[in-house]
Design an enzyme around this catalytic site. Structure first.
Site, PDB file in Angstrom:
ATOM      1  N   ILE A 128       6.952   7.261  16.772  1.00  0.00           N
ATOM      2  CA  ILE A 128       6.787   8.032  15.519  1.00  0.00           C
ATOM      3  C   ILE A 128       5.540   8.930  15.559  1.00  0.00           C
ATOM      4  O   ILE A 128       5.586  10.081  15.133  1.00  0.00           O
ATOM      5  CB  ILE A 128       6.708   7.089  14.291  1.00  0.00           C
TER       6      ILE A 128
ATOM      7  N   CYS B 252      -5.379   8.340   8.407  1.00  0.00           N
ATOM      8  CA  CYS B 252      -5.674   7.852   9.757  1.00  0.00           C
ATOM      9  C   CYS B 252      -5.386   8.915  10.810  1.00  0.00           C
ATOM     10  O   CYS B 252      -4.403   9.654  10.708  1.00  0.00           O
ATOM     11  CB  CYS B 252      -4.809   6.629  10.061  1.00  0.00           C
TER      12      CYS B 252
ATOM     13  N   ARG C 114       0.328  14.859  12.509  1.00  0.00           N
ATOM     14  CA  ARG C 114       0.809  14.628  11.142  1.00  0.00           C
ATOM     15  C   ARG C 114       0.997  15.912  10.310  1.00  0.00           C
ATOM     16  O   ARG C 114       0.382  16.076   9.253  1.00  0.00           O
ATOM     17  CB  ARG C 114      -0.111  13.641  10.413  1.00  0.00           C
ATOM     18  N   PRO C 115       1.839  16.823  10.772  1.00  0.00           N
ATOM     19  CA  PRO C 115       2.107  18.030   9.971  1.00  0.00           C
ATOM     20  C   PRO C 115       2.870  17.676   8.694  1.00  0.00           C
ATOM     21  O   PRO C 115       3.457  16.593   8.602  1.00  0.00           O
ATOM     22  CB  PRO C 115       2.990  18.876  10.897  1.00  0.00           C
ATOM     23  N   ILE C 116       2.869  18.594   7.733  1.00  0.00           N
ATOM     24  CA  ILE C 116       3.663  18.339   6.509  1.00  0.00           C
ATOM     25  C   ILE C 116       4.651  19.485   6.272  1.00  0.00           C
ATOM     26  O   ILE C 116       4.989  19.820   5.147  1.00  0.00           O
ATOM     27  CB  ILE C 116       2.793  18.049   5.271  1.00  0.00           C
ATOM     28  N   ASP C 117       5.122  20.053   7.380  1.00  0.00           N
ATOM     29  CA  ASP C 117       6.033  21.198   7.267  1.00  0.00           C
ATOM     30  C   ASP C 117       7.341  20.863   6.545  1.00  0.00           C
ATOM     31  O   ASP C 117       7.899  21.702   5.835  1.00  0.00           O
ATOM     32  CB  ASP C 117       6.323  21.787   8.666  1.00  0.00           C
TER      33      ASP C 117
ATOM     34  N   LYS D  82       0.837  -1.213   0.000  1.00  0.00           N
ATOM     35  CA  LYS D  82       0.000   0.000   0.000  1.00  0.00           C
ATOM     36  C   LYS D  82       0.870   1.262   0.000  1.00  0.00           C
ATOM     37  O   LYS D  82       0.672   2.149  -0.834  1.00  0.00           O
ATOM     38  CB  LYS D  82      -0.897   0.031   1.244  1.00  0.00           C
ATOM     39  N   ASN D  83       1.851   1.320   0.905  1.00  0.00           N
ATOM     40  CA  ASN D  83       2.584   2.576   1.043  1.00  0.00           C
ATOM     41  C   ASN D  83       3.554   2.846  -0.110  1.00  0.00           C
ATOM     42  O   ASN D  83       4.091   3.937  -0.227  1.00  0.00           O
ATOM     43  CB  ASN D  83       3.283   2.650   2.408  1.00  0.00           C
TER      44      ASN D  83
ATOM     45  N   ARG E  69      -8.965   0.022   3.481  1.00  0.00           N
ATOM     46  CA  ARG E  69      -8.064   0.965   2.781  1.00  0.00           C
ATOM     47  C   ARG E  69      -6.710   0.334   2.525  1.00  0.00           C
ATOM     48  O   ARG E  69      -6.001   0.742   1.598  1.00  0.00           O
ATOM     49  CB  ARG E  69      -7.855   2.226   3.643  1.00  0.00           C
TER      50      ARG E  69
ATOM     51  N   ASP F 201       3.833   0.898  11.923  1.00  0.00           N
ATOM     52  CA  ASP F 201       2.556   0.313  11.482  1.00  0.00           C
ATOM     53  C   ASP F 201       2.307  -1.081  12.058  1.00  0.00           C
ATOM     54  O   ASP F 201       1.201  -1.594  11.974  1.00  0.00           O
ATOM     55  CB  ASP F 201       2.508   0.237   9.950  1.00  0.00           C
TER      56      ASP F 201
HETATM   57  N1  EPU Z   1       6.421  14.675  10.304  1.00  0.00           N
HETATM   58  C1  EPU Z   1       6.501  16.018  10.577  1.00  0.00           C
HETATM   59  N2  EPU Z   1       6.535  16.886   9.529  1.00  0.00           N
HETATM   60  C2  EPU Z   1       6.487  16.464   8.241  1.00  0.00           C
HETATM   61  C3  EPU Z   1       6.399  15.088   7.960  1.00  0.00           C
HETATM   62  C4  EPU Z   1       6.380  14.208   9.027  1.00  0.00           C
HETATM   63  O1  EPU Z   1       6.538  16.435  11.745  1.00  0.00           O
HETATM   64  O2  EPU Z   1       6.523  17.307   7.336  1.00  0.00           O
HETATM   65  C5  EPU Z   1       6.357  13.725  11.419  1.00  0.00           C
HETATM   66  C6  EPU Z   1       5.004  13.006  11.441  1.00  0.00           C
HETATM   67  O3  EPU Z   1       4.016  13.763  12.100  1.00  0.00           O
HETATM   68  C7  EPU Z   1       5.340  11.725  12.153  1.00  0.00           C
HETATM   69  C8  EPU Z   1       6.759  11.450  11.670  1.00  0.00           C
HETATM   70  O4  EPU Z   1       7.279  12.687  11.206  1.00  0.00           O
HETATM   71  O5  EPU Z   1       5.330  11.947  13.530  1.00  0.00           O
HETATM   72  C9  EPU Z   1       6.852  10.390  10.577  1.00  0.00           C
HETATM   73  O6  EPU Z   1       6.102  10.773   9.467  1.00  0.00           O
HETATM   74  P1  EPU Z   1       6.424  10.275   7.991  1.00  0.00           P
HETATM   75  O7  EPU Z   1       6.384  11.478   7.111  1.00  0.00           O
HETATM   76  O8  EPU Z   1       7.613   9.397   7.967  1.00  0.00           O
HETATM   77  O9  EPU Z   1       5.174   9.376   7.704  1.00  0.00           O
HETATM   78  P2  EPU Z   1       4.120   9.530   6.551  1.00  0.00           P
HETATM   79  O10 EPU Z   1       4.808   9.729   5.262  1.00  0.00           O
HETATM   80  O11 EPU Z   1       3.060  10.495   6.960  1.00  0.00           O
HETATM   81  C10 EPU Z   1       4.133   6.989   5.929  1.00  0.00           C
HETATM   82  C11 EPU Z   1       3.051   5.968   5.816  1.00  0.00           C
HETATM   83  C12 EPU Z   1       2.581   5.592   7.192  1.00  0.00           C
HETATM   84  C13 EPU Z   1       3.753   5.073   7.995  1.00  0.00           C
HETATM   85  C14 EPU Z   1       4.883   6.099   8.008  1.00  0.00           C
HETATM   86  C15 EPU Z   1       6.136   5.616   8.686  1.00  0.00           C
HETATM   87  C16 EPU Z   1       1.973   6.520   3.729  1.00  0.00           C
HETATM   88  C17 EPU Z   1       0.818   7.115   3.045  1.00  0.00           C
HETATM   89  N3  EPU Z   1       1.953   6.538   5.054  1.00  0.00           N
HETATM   90  O12 EPU Z   1       3.518   8.088   6.586  1.00  0.00           O
HETATM   91  O13 EPU Z   1       1.624   4.566   7.020  1.00  0.00           O
HETATM   92  O14 EPU Z   1       3.337   4.825   9.303  1.00  0.00           O
HETATM   93  O15 EPU Z   1       5.224   6.465   6.668  1.00  0.00           O
HETATM   94  O16 EPU Z   1       6.625   4.476   8.060  1.00  0.00           O
HETATM   95  O17 EPU Z   1       2.899   6.023   3.100  1.00  0.00           O
HETATM   96  C18 EPU Z   1      -0.202   3.241   7.570  1.00  0.00           C
HETATM   97  O18 EPU Z   1       0.034   2.612   6.548  1.00  0.00           O
HETATM   98  O19 EPU Z   1      -1.026   2.863   8.443  1.00  0.00           O
HETATM   99  C19 EPU Z   1       0.511   4.489   7.803  1.00  0.00           C
HETATM  100  C20 EPU Z   1       0.142   5.395   8.692  1.00  0.00           C
END
Ligand code: EPU
Length: 417
Positions: free
Chosen positions: A326, A116, A121-124, A22-23, A396, A304
């Site tokens: 995480i 979820c 989950r910020p995207i900064d 999925k990811n 999902r 996960d």
């Molecule tokens: N984070 C920030 N700022 C950012 C991006 C991330 O603070 O700009 C923080 C997040 O809030 C979190 C940590 O960094 O605390 C890790 O976030 P990451 O960006 O690595 O995760 P993600 O890309 O949002 C993906 C998977 C997740 C999986 C994580 C870690 C997808 C769509 N999602 O999330 O999958 O847990 O990597 O491996 O690929 C799931 O499948 O259930 C799931 C949540």
């Protein structure tokens, strides 16, 4: 509303084949639009996140053929459009269209992503990365507008090795002028899968899978083919199930290095496994040792699988500690496990689990995707019949989960209300 009905305490034997990740696929589909020709993905899981992203591809004018796990996306007629809230909110990974549209058209307009509820989950880091490449990012109520006259290679250091930010920056940078370096990049296998697709299209990315990624911008990306890697989270979920109710249960189509951290924890607990090329045969031992599990970035124990693993820890003799590092909200499943009889004390994102405890079936809720997987696992070991609500979260991310478990002897059905 759909429910899952799980009758517990049946032994599972036979074979479960792992689907595409999925990811990975949720990033590969948005990445495909960077091609000016056609992209083919094999081993594409038929899960609702795939469908949600294909709705966005259709909106943008891509031609899609999806048959027998093969997905062809013809991108010749793709046009830039605003990605509306009803599509972006369906999943987290809609945010990969930010990087992909920015890389292709130098303009992306997209409503906030969904996904979820497991933390803020910020995207900064994604936004900072886009800005470093020369983009302007405007937040207009609940929409991002990201634009650039031109994108220029830059040195981007990630404060945290974020999977999403690493992929999104790669997508935005592959066609930028000059060279981009991502330092402290995430190393998850899904990143390598996306870089492979982009390189097959003609991109010049080196170092994916390490913490230093170098991307030399190219002006054009063309036709490419890639296999979606096996889903290491799905594999891990079935391995945990096998450790609890398996009798020579074969989980096939696994890349062993991707589940190394889990295998080492299962061994520590006393679970016996036989690894045979890309399959693992697993059986329930007579007892389990208590252990500590701390989630980390790859190659550490993946976040996960923390929730599914915590169900296994309820069966271990003594006190185990599960620590999530995480996300801030990975304990949604715990109140339901407690209702079923588990002895768990939660302190922030640490759960102290004392076992073994017999679990009794209850009506429970899948509060998020992996909490839902944990509820299925609890249902499979509990005495009686467990009803799980809000299973849309589970659908999902797990392809044909009811069919796969039924085929090895589980008593599990979907109830459509
Ligand atoms: N984070 C920030 N700022 C950012 C991006 C991330 O603070 O700009 C923080 C997040 O809030 C979190 C940590 O960094 O605390 C890790 O976030 P990451 O960006 O690595 O995760 P993600 O890309 O949002 C993906 C998977 C997740 C999986 C994580 C870690 C997808 C769509 N999602 O999330 O999958 O847990 O990597 O491996 O690929 C799931 O499948 O259930 C799931 C949540």
């Amino acid at each position: 509303m759909k429910q899952l009905i799980v009758e517990g305490q049946h032994e599972l034997t036979g074979e479960i084949k792992i689907s595409g990740a999925k990811n990975s696929v949720v990033a590969l589909i948005p990445a495909a639009i960077l091609s000016d020709e056609e992209v083919t993905l094999y081993n594409v899981p038929n899960i609702s996140d795939t469908k949600s992203l294909l709705d966005i591809i259709n909106l943008l004018g891509g031609q899609v053929v999806y048959q027998n796990e093969m997905l062809k996306i013809d991108t010749k007629n793709i046009k830039n459009k605003v990605i509306p809230e009803e599509l972006s909110k369906k999943l987290r990974a809609s945010y990969y269209f930010m990087g992909a549209l920015l890389g292709k058209f130098h303009y992306a307009e997209i409503y906030f992503p969904g996904g979820c509820n497991i933390g803020s989950r910020p995207i900064d880091f994604h936004i900072k990365g886009f800005k470093k490449l020369g983009a302007e990012v405007i937040i207009d109520k609940d929409k991002y507008i990201i634009k650039a006259d031109k994108l220029k290679g830059a040195h981007i250091f990630l404060d945290f090795a974020s999977v999403g930010a690493t992929i999104n920056i790669m997508l935005a940078a592959v066609k930028a002028e000059g060279t981009t370096y991502i330092s402290n990049a995430a190393k998850e296998p899904e990143i390598v899968n996306v870089a492979t697709l982009l390189n097959n299209m003609g991109a010049k990315i080196i170092g994916a899978g390490t913490s230093e990624i170098k991307i030399e911008g190219v002006s054009k990306l063309g036709t490419a083919v890639v296999d979606v890697i096996p889903d290491r989270i799905e594999a891990g979920t079935y391995l945990i199930i096998g450790a609890l109710v398996g009798k020579d249960l074969k989980i096939s189509g696994i890349i062993e290095e991707h589940v190394d951290a889990l295998l080492s924890k299962l061994k520590e607990m006393g679970v016996k496994m036989y690894v045979d090329s890309n399959s693992i045969i697993i059986s329930r031992p007579t007892k389990y040792k208590a252990i500590n599990v701390k989630t980390l970035v790859f190659p550490g124990f993946v976040t996960d699988l923390g929730q599914p693993m915590s169900v296994l820890l309820t069966q271990a003799e003594g006190t185990s500690i599960f620590e999530e590092t995480i996300y801030e909200n990975r304990m949604g499943h715990v109140p339901y496990l407690q209702q079923m009889g588990a002895n768990i004390k939660v302190n922030g994102q640490t759960a102290i689990i004392t076992g073994p405890t017999e679990l009794t079936a209850k009506e429970v809720t899948a509060t998020d995707l992996r909490a839902g997987a944990a509820m299925i696992i609890a249902g499979l070991i509990a005495k009686g019949t467990t009803t799980i609500n809000e299973i849309e979260h589970i659908l999902r991310g797990y392809e044909n989960i009811v069919e796969k478990l039924s085929a090895v002897g589980a008593q599990i059905t979907i109830n459509e209300q």
